[in-house]
Design an enzyme around this catalytic site. Structure first.
Site, PDB file in Angstrom:
ATOM      1  N   GLN A  12     -18.988 -42.647  -3.722  1.00  0.00           N
ATOM      2  CA  GLN A  12     -20.209 -42.258  -3.003  1.00  0.00           C
ATOM      3  C   GLN A  12     -20.000 -40.946  -2.243  1.00  0.00           C
ATOM      4  OE1 GLN A  12     -21.185 -44.568   0.399  1.00  0.00           O
ATOM      5  NE2 GLN A  12     -23.021 -43.360   0.801  1.00  0.00           N
ATOM      6  N   ARG A  35     -10.373 -42.110 -12.063  1.00  0.00           N
ATOM      7  CA  ARG A  35      -9.878 -42.933 -13.176  1.00  0.00           C
ATOM      8  C   ARG A  35     -10.775 -42.895 -14.410  1.00  0.00           C
ATOM      9  NH1 ARG A  35      -7.886 -48.676 -11.802  1.00  0.00           N
ATOM     10  NH2 ARG A  35      -9.580 -48.768 -10.293  1.00  0.00           N
ATOM     11  N   ASP A  53      -4.984 -41.630 -12.240  1.00  0.00           N
ATOM     12  CA  ASP A  53      -4.842 -42.840 -11.438  1.00  0.00           C
ATOM     13  C   ASP A  53      -3.882 -42.462 -10.320  1.00  0.00           C
ATOM     14  OD1 ASP A  53      -3.729 -45.287 -10.411  1.00  0.00           O
ATOM     15  OD2 ASP A  53      -4.552 -46.304 -12.168  1.00  0.00           O
ATOM     16  N   TYR A 143      -8.412 -54.075   3.089  1.00  0.00           N
ATOM     17  CA  TYR A 143      -8.849 -52.673   3.176  1.00  0.00           C
ATOM     18  C   TYR A 143      -8.439 -52.091   4.536  1.00  0.00           C
ATOM     19  CZ  TYR A 143     -12.280 -48.817   3.475  1.00  0.00           C
ATOM     20  OH  TYR A 143     -12.901 -47.604   3.635  1.00  0.00           O
ATOM     21  N   LYS A 147      -5.742 -49.123   5.543  1.00  0.00           N
ATOM     22  CA  LYS A 147      -6.115 -47.932   6.308  1.00  0.00           C
ATOM     23  C   LYS A 147      -5.167 -47.740   7.503  1.00  0.00           C
ATOM     24  CE  LYS A 147      -9.409 -46.338   3.789  1.00  0.00           C
ATOM     25  NZ  LYS A 147      -9.106 -45.177   2.927  1.00  0.00           N
TER      26      LYS A 147
END
Ligand code: SER
Length: 318
Positions: A12, A35, A53, A143, A147
């Site tokens: 996005q 990818r 990748d 996730y 981070k």
């Protein structure tokens, strides 16, 4: 002119970032990677695109050498909701992939590594209102864990090897481009569904407040930090935000444009994720250290999103 390599370039953010980079830095200085084999949008803009990748050490290093890259923007990441469905994949791409990019930056002595972080780096034990730049970070999603790992490793390499690592904790980023696999994505789908069907089934509860920004502010913050004077930075990772709202507040604002719009709430696992994240961020360090100043607030954001998504759907709003 510096040369940039962007990973995860068709996500996005990439879909907006790459065209903006071409304009700012010149076509010949931007190498987009990802990818997928082909990206039609990039063909249109004549972007230099290579299949990569981020876990492929050899492929990454070859591209860096071939194009004489100075700066990497590492956007490739499995987002929060997809990560909870497949934590092993998130670990592999977000943690192993990040390490590969970090090591390539160090070994090949590149000038800078910019790797976005997220509000997801915080967790339920963080002060969730007006969350400070430096505070408790104990996320409860893979996730978020990835981070925190990248922020800490980036900061460690900065101390140990003087590697020029920079990171922004993006809030939910809003644009007409389709997002993929995030928790803040509801705030984009709501516009699509309101415009197409005047009806949206929200996967978060009505009262979940989250920090957000429009894509143009996301790009502004990215370019501002990328180009900031290193001597002014006392931190390497920064909160940035432009507004905070709940699904209920967003639905009420959308109703001003589409009066018969209806929202129903069917919270799923993403509601829990969202409730573990900050409701609002304190971004004063970004403001002080490199002059962060967002442009778009809530009402204007809704106007811009209605306009952008109507255009995408071929709907005349007037
Ligand atoms: N937008 C991301 C997500 O929802 C947060 O960084 O996963």
């Amino acid at each position: 002119m510096k040369k940039y390599l962007v990973t995860g370039s068709y996500g996005q953010i990439g879909q907006a970032l790459i065209p903006a980079m071409l304009e700012r830095y010149g076509k010949e200085n931007v190498v987009a990677t990802g990818r997928k084999r082909k990206i039609p949008l990039f063909k249109e803009h004549d972007v230099i695109y290579h299949r990569l990748d981020v876990r492929d050490q050899f492929g990454l290093r070859s591209l860096i050498v071939e194009y004489d890259i100075d700066i990497i923007i590492h956007n490739a990441s499995v987002l929060s909701a997809t990560g909870e469905k497949n934590p092993q994949l998130a670990h592999s791409i977000n943690i192993e992939g990040f390490y590969n990019v970090l090591e390539a930056t160090r070994e090949l002595n590149l000038e800078q590594l910019f790797a976005p972080s997220s509000i997801a780096a915080f967790g339920p034990s963080t002060p969730l209102e007006n969350t400070p730049n430096n505070t408790i970070m104990r996320p409860t999603t893979i996730y978020g864990v990835s981070k925190v790992y990248s922020e800490l490793m980036g900061e460690y390499y900065n101390q140990k090897y003087e590697l020029n690592f920079r990171s922004l904790r993006y809030p939910g980023v809003l644009s007409p481009d389709e997002p993929g696999g995030g928790t803040t994505d509801y705030a984009i789908w709501i516009f699509y569904e309101a415009l197409k069907r005047k009806m949206y089934k929200c996967f978060l509860g009505p009262d979940v407040r989250l920090p957000m920004m429009l894509m143009s502010d996301c790009l502004k913050s990215t370019f501002d930090l990328l180009e900031a004077d290193d001597s002014k930075l006392t931190d390497r990772s920064f909160n940035v935000t432009a507004m905070s709202f709940t699904p209920e507040e967003l639905a009420a604002e959308i109703k001003k444009y589409i009066p018969d719009f209806n929202i129903v709430y069917e919270p799923d696992f993403r509601d829990k994720i969202a409730r573990s994240w900050p409701q609002s961020l304190d971004d004063n360090e970004a403001r002080k250290q490199w002059g962060w100043d967002p442009e778009f607030k809530f009402e204007k954001m809704v106007e811009v999103m209605i306009e952008g998504i109507s255009q995408k759907l071929g709907i005349d709003q007037k």
